[in-house]
Design an enzyme around this catalytic site. Structure first.
Site, PDB file in Angstrom:
ATOM      1  N   TYR A 186     -17.585 -12.922  11.125  1.00  0.00           N
ATOM      2  CA  TYR A 186     -16.576 -13.867  11.638  1.00  0.00           C
ATOM      3  C   TYR A 186     -16.917 -14.302  13.056  1.00  0.00           C
ATOM      4  O   TYR A 186     -16.994 -15.498  13.355  1.00  0.00           O
ATOM      5  CB  TYR A 186     -15.203 -13.211  11.598  1.00  0.00           C
ATOM      6  CG  TYR A 186     -14.070 -14.127  11.984  1.00  0.00           C
ATOM      7  CD1 TYR A 186     -13.695 -15.187  11.161  1.00  0.00           C
ATOM      8  CD2 TYR A 186     -13.367 -13.932  13.176  1.00  0.00           C
ATOM      9  CE1 TYR A 186     -12.642 -16.028  11.507  1.00  0.00           C
ATOM     10  CE2 TYR A 186     -12.314 -14.774  13.526  1.00  0.00           C
ATOM     11  CZ  TYR A 186     -11.957 -15.817  12.693  1.00  0.00           C
ATOM     12  OH  TYR A 186     -10.922 -16.648  13.043  1.00  0.00           O
ATOM     13  N   ASP A 231     -13.031  -3.197  17.659  1.00  0.00           N
ATOM     14  CA  ASP A 231     -11.718  -3.777  17.911  1.00  0.00           C
ATOM     15  C   ASP A 231     -11.586  -4.063  19.411  1.00  0.00           C
ATOM     16  O   ASP A 231     -11.752  -3.154  20.232  1.00  0.00           O
ATOM     17  CB  ASP A 231     -10.623  -2.790  17.472  1.00  0.00           C
ATOM     18  CG  ASP A 231      -9.259  -3.438  17.392  1.00  0.00           C
ATOM     19  OD1 ASP A 231      -9.148  -4.483  16.738  1.00  0.00           O
ATOM     20  OD2 ASP A 231      -8.303  -2.896  17.981  1.00  0.00           O
TER      21      ASP A 231
END
Length: 318
Positions: A147, A275
């Protein structure tokens, strides 16, 4: 009276795409919604199907599309980690081949193109808040790379088409957005917490919850899309589109528990790989060039989103 524009929205049945289609129709445009329905849902556009100026094409943007349009909003790509990591090769193809095909279409018909990019181009940022001139800190081989790097490559393609072919482009870097029509199971923090709270289930906070996000309500973001597309040729972006109000994940969880009146307990789980620990846009460029900043307060937006999910869950219980 302005002339009616024919506008293509890829990913038009998705969370953001459906809200954009609705807004464009309300402004008197003809709208062509393109979606392969991998993550987009027909229920998101049901209320638009009877509009004679609305058309739906089931199509995958990794294949060329031959239609005549004035403007293109390229939103097609799964945006939640659960969805984009399920088939990472297809995610990269959607960002890269999709951008190539939409840019090729824009070049052929001389259309303006808005590319929906993402704050993920900044990776786990070493600059805070993030400005558009920051090049990012992205892992090119991690589980989120399909992504992150796919969107970075899409930006590259946009600017190469602009330099090489004089194509009119607008690149918007979208930060965390929430609101009605979010997918119930998309794994994003706002939808996760609301659904868990409404069900009285444990609310899962990853890590110690000190990581921050900046949440923008969907109506504010769609306004930013429209304003970005309306700028003159000299403005290409990239421009940060998001809410500069920063909130920790733990604070969000506690706020949702309070707003729902839930008895859910907050439980902690290990932090996922790559993250980001901090996320907050510097929106100076958007304020100066678009005359835009978010207007909807987080509590008001969360209340509307909770109401939406409460209705969805009630339907399941019938």
């Amino acid at each position: 009276m302005p002339l009616m524009k024919r506008v293509l929205v890829t990913g038009g049945a998705g969370f953001l795409g459906s809200h954009l289609c609705e807004r464009l129709l309300a402004e008197g445009n003809e709208v062509i919604c393109v979606d392969n329905f991998y993550t987009g849902q027909k229920k998101n556009i049901l209320t638009l199907l009877d509009n004679p100026y609305f058309e739906v094409l089931r199509h995958d943007v990794t294949f060329p599309l031959y239609i005549e349009v004035d403007e293109i909003y390229n939103l097609a790509c799964p945006a939640s980690p659960i969805h984009y990591q399920f088939d990472p090769v297809q995610t990269t193809k959607t960002s890269v081949h999709g951008a190539i095909n939409m840019l090729g279409l824009a070049k052929r018909v001389k259309a303006k193109l808005f590319q929906a990019s993402t704050s993920e181009v900044y990776g786990d940022p070493e600059m805070h808040p993030q400005k558009e001139n920051y090049w990012g800190n992205v892992n090119p081989i991690g589980v989120r790379s399909c992504y992150d790097e796919g969107k970075r490559c899409a930006e590259t393609l946009c600017f190469d088409y602009w330099r090489q072919h004089g194509l009119e482009i607008k690149v918007g870097r979208i930060f965390n957005t929430y609101g009605p029509r979010m997918d119930l199971n998309d794994g994003r923090v706002v939808s996760n917490f609301i659904v868990q709270a409404l069900k009285g289930a444990p609310i899962t906070v990853y890590g110690d919850g000190s990581q921050t996000r900046s949440f923008c309500y969907v109506d504010d973001l769609i306004e930013a899309f429209i304003k970005t597309m309306a700028t003159d040729k000299s403005f290409t972006g990239p421009v940060n589109l998001g809410n500069p109000s920063e909130m920790s994940v733990l604070e969000l969880a506690e706020t949702i528990v309070e707003l729902t009146g839930s008895k859910s307990e907050i439980v902690r789980k290990p932090l996922p790989s790559d993250d980001p620990t901090r996320r907050r846009p510097d929106i100076t460029l958007a304020r100066e060039n678009l005359g835009w900043e978010p207007k909807i307060k987080p509590l008001d937006g969360l209340k509307e989103t909770i109401k939406y999910f409460d209705n969805i869950l009630s339907e399941f219980d019938k």
